[in-house]
Design a protein around this motif. Structure first.
Motif, PDB file in Angstrom:
ATOM      1  N   GLY A 159     106.358  68.597  34.174  1.00 33.88           N
ATOM      2  CA  GLY A 159     107.042  69.209  35.304  1.00 33.88           C
ATOM      3  C   GLY A 159     106.559  70.636  35.524  1.00 33.88           C
ATOM      4  N   VAL A 160     107.336  71.401  36.303  1.00 35.84           N
ATOM      5  CA  VAL A 160     106.942  72.774  36.599  1.00 35.84           C
ATOM      6  C   VAL A 160     107.147  73.623  35.343  1.00 35.84           C
ATOM      7  CG1 VAL A 160     107.322  74.774  38.072  1.00 35.84           C
ATOM      8  CG2 VAL A 160     107.607  72.470  39.007  1.00 35.84           C
ATOM      9  N   ASN A 161     106.086  74.124  34.778  1.00 35.37           N
ATOM     10  CA  ASN A 161     106.164  74.931  33.562  1.00 35.37           C
ATOM     11  C   ASN A 161     104.973  75.870  33.488  1.00 35.37           C
ATOM     12  OD1 ASN A 161     104.057  73.996  31.218  1.00 35.37           O
ATOM     13  ND2 ASN A 161     104.447  72.337  32.675  1.00 35.37           N
ATOM     14  N   TYR A 162     105.116  76.922  32.725  1.00 34.38           N
ATOM     15  CA  TYR A 162     104.006  77.852  32.533  1.00 34.38           C
ATOM     16  C   TYR A 162     103.429  77.779  31.124  1.00 34.38           C
ATOM     17  CZ  TYR A 162     107.007  80.962  29.763  1.00 34.38           C
ATOM     18  OH  TYR A 162     107.818  81.475  28.782  1.00 34.38           O
ATOM     19  N   TRP A 163     104.153  77.167  30.187  1.00 26.01           N
ATOM     20  CA  TRP A 163     103.735  77.222  28.787  1.00 26.01           C
ATOM     21  C   TRP A 163     102.542  76.319  28.487  1.00 26.01           C
ATOM     22  CZ3 TRP A 163     103.696  72.687  26.096  1.00 26.01           C
ATOM     23  CH2 TRP A 163     104.502  71.649  26.550  1.00 26.01           C
ATOM     24  N   PHE A 164     102.438  75.148  29.143  1.00 23.85           N
ATOM     25  CA  PHE A 164     101.350  74.229  28.794  1.00 23.85           C
ATOM     26  C   PHE A 164      99.979  74.791  29.166  1.00 23.85           C
ATOM     27  CE2 PHE A 164      98.453  70.732  29.850  1.00 23.85           C
ATOM     28  CZ  PHE A 164      98.384  70.104  28.611  1.00 23.85           C
ATOM     29  N   PRO A 165      99.736  75.207  30.419  1.00 21.72           N
ATOM     30  CA  PRO A 165      98.413  75.737  30.739  1.00 21.72           C
ATOM     31  C   PRO A 165      98.074  76.997  29.950  1.00 21.72           C
ATOM     32  CG  PRO A 165      99.920  76.012  32.599  1.00 21.72           C
ATOM     33  CD  PRO A 165     100.600  75.138  31.624  1.00 21.72           C
TER      34      PRO A 165
END
Length: 470
Positions: free
Chosen positions: A60-66
């Motif tokens: 989903g919308v997240n900043y941690w994975f990339p």
């Protein structure tokens, strides 16, 4: 571990402006089948849209994975910086190089918390390319060097300048080596173009938006000479980057030649100057060459003047250690939120919402619209757009004739249900009058004003007015 803390404990715990745009385009690609440069436009490679599209599909919308993937790539780049210095001058130089490089990657001056930006991936492949150039014993190694450089070019067009440095260095060895290197670049870059074509990305459109349109008026790089000079002065004279200057000069005094690292530094700086924007993240392209030259210079001094290496390493870590105040403050905010801090948005003078405010506004839009309804955010609204998880054309600082033409066409043929128009003064400062008038005319004819929230006017289509009140 330090880099993860810097990357993940960011202000607002939210996707940045650019990351939001890439995730928005990637989501349109993977969720809705809208390929890049038609389901959203930015001047970046399809590879970065694919990374954020996968991030959205899986989590989903997240900043941690990339950002975590970016940290992993940076770890690989640190390993090859170590390998390069170890190959040239031994383990001591390798440890110094990885210290200089690893610590400087976390600087604010290098966009430390934005590990997911295209520079991270480009630089990693270029460092690998330099390593294979240095250890090359046959044409196969030069081919691998070229292939890695070509993938770097596929991540970011500015890799062309580092490739130019490696081409000149290879040409010095032999013309045959240079040709094999160029063949590797063409092979891997050609494979990436083939992949894009198979994914139904129009190559002509890719060329226009990822390259050619950046040189037109209204592009993100369309600034005055004075503005560019101010940015250059700020980045190169008032940041931690100056710590490298004496060590780099020392390296030149010791080596007394224009070697591959000097070429790499000169060509990379030329690329930054050619773009002319001089953002924090662009400085990341200089860090590998600066770190390697600094490490080799310090290692030379340690060996020739019998300096204690442990004490030297301690000094390096103290001097180059990043300022970690922001992650520490945000960790405190995460553990104990400050309920007393409230920003007033909906009364003059209107304030541009911070990153956390934009995320919350996106959530509000998501809660007050149906999944199939389109939403348009005028101005710099990528974070609102991505957290709303609603589809529409995205409107950013790309104000070239081509970008405006596509914007007008999309808004007229696919009118969104909801339009958000900024009230804060930065909207008029950064967005052209013609675009603002177009949006104002559109809402005047087709929309009702619902109200204000987070310094945005909220408009809904007249034929569906009252939807939100229900």
């Amino acid at each position: 571990m330090l880099q993860l803390a810097v990357a993940l404990l960011s202000d607002g715990f939210v996707l940045s402006f650019d990351e939001s745009l890439w995730q928005y385009i990637g989501r349109n690609w993977f969720r809705n089948g809208l390929v890049p440069y038609s389901g959203g436009v930015d001047n970046q490679s399809p590879l970065i849209f694919a990374l954020f599209g996968l991030s959205d599909r899986w989590f989903g919308v997240n900043y941690w994975f990339p950002r975590t993937i970016g940290v992993l790539f940076q770890s690989v780049s640190m390993y090859y910086v170590y390998k390069i210095a170890d190959h040239l001058s031994g383990r001591q130089a390798g440890l110094l190089a990885v210290s200089f490089y690893g610590l400087s990657l976390m600087w604010h001056a290098g966009g430390g918390k934005y590990s997911s930006y295209t520079e991270t991936f480009e630089v990693t492949f270029i460092i690998g390319s330099v390593y294979y150039y240095l250890i090359a014993k046959n044409k196969k190694d030069h081919l691998i060097s070229g292939c890695l450089a070509g993938i770097g070019l596929g991540c970011r067009i500015s890799a062309f300048f580092a490739i130019g440095a490696l081409f000149v260095a290879s040409l010095r060895k032999s013309r045959a080596n240079a040709l094999v290197f160029c063949g590797g670049v063409a092979l891997s870059f050609g494979c990436l173009l083939l992949w894009a074509a198979l994914a139904d990305i129009n190559i002509h459109t890719l060329y226009n938006y990822a390259f050619a349109d950046n040189f037109n008026s209204g592009s993100p790089y369309d600034h005055t000479s004075m503005w560019k000079l101010e940015q250059f002065t700020e980045k190169f004279f008032y940041t931690e980057i100056i710590l490298f200057y004496p060590l780099t000069i020392g390296y030149w005094m010791i080596s007394k030649e224009i070697d591959v690292f000097t070429l790499w530094l000169i060509f990379s700086f030329a690329g930054i100057a050619f773009i002319g924007e001089f953002t924090w993240i662009h400085l990341k392209e200089l860090l590998p060459a600066l770190s390697l030259m600094s490490a080799l210079a310090v290692s030379y001094l340690v060996n020739n003047y019998k300096l204690p290496i442990k004490q030297v390493m301690i000094i390096v870590w103290i001097v180059f250690f990043p300022k970690l105040l922001e992650p520490l403050l945000n960790l405190r905010k995460l553990i104990k939120p400050d309920a007393g801090r409230q920003t007033v948005y909906n009364q003059p003078p209107y304030t541009w919402p911070d990153e956390e405010g934009r995320k919350k506004l996106g959530w509000w839009v998501k809660a007050h619209t149906a999944p199939q309804q389109k939403v348009f955010v005028a101005g710099f609204g990528s974070q609102i757009q991505v957290y709303s998880e609603r589809q529409s054309v995205y409107f950013n600082e790309m104000q070239t004739p081509l970008a405006k033409k596509e914007l007008y066409k999309d808004l007229l043929s696919n009118k969104p249900y909801m339009i958000l128009v900024p009230l804060f003064p930065e909207y008029k400062q950064y967005i052209g009058l013609d675009l603002r008038r177009f949006v104002d005319d559109l809402v005047a004819k087709n929309y009702n004003l619902l109200g204000n929230i987070y310094s945005y006017r909220i408009y809904t289509a007249k034929k569906q007015a009252g939807f939100l009140q229900k």
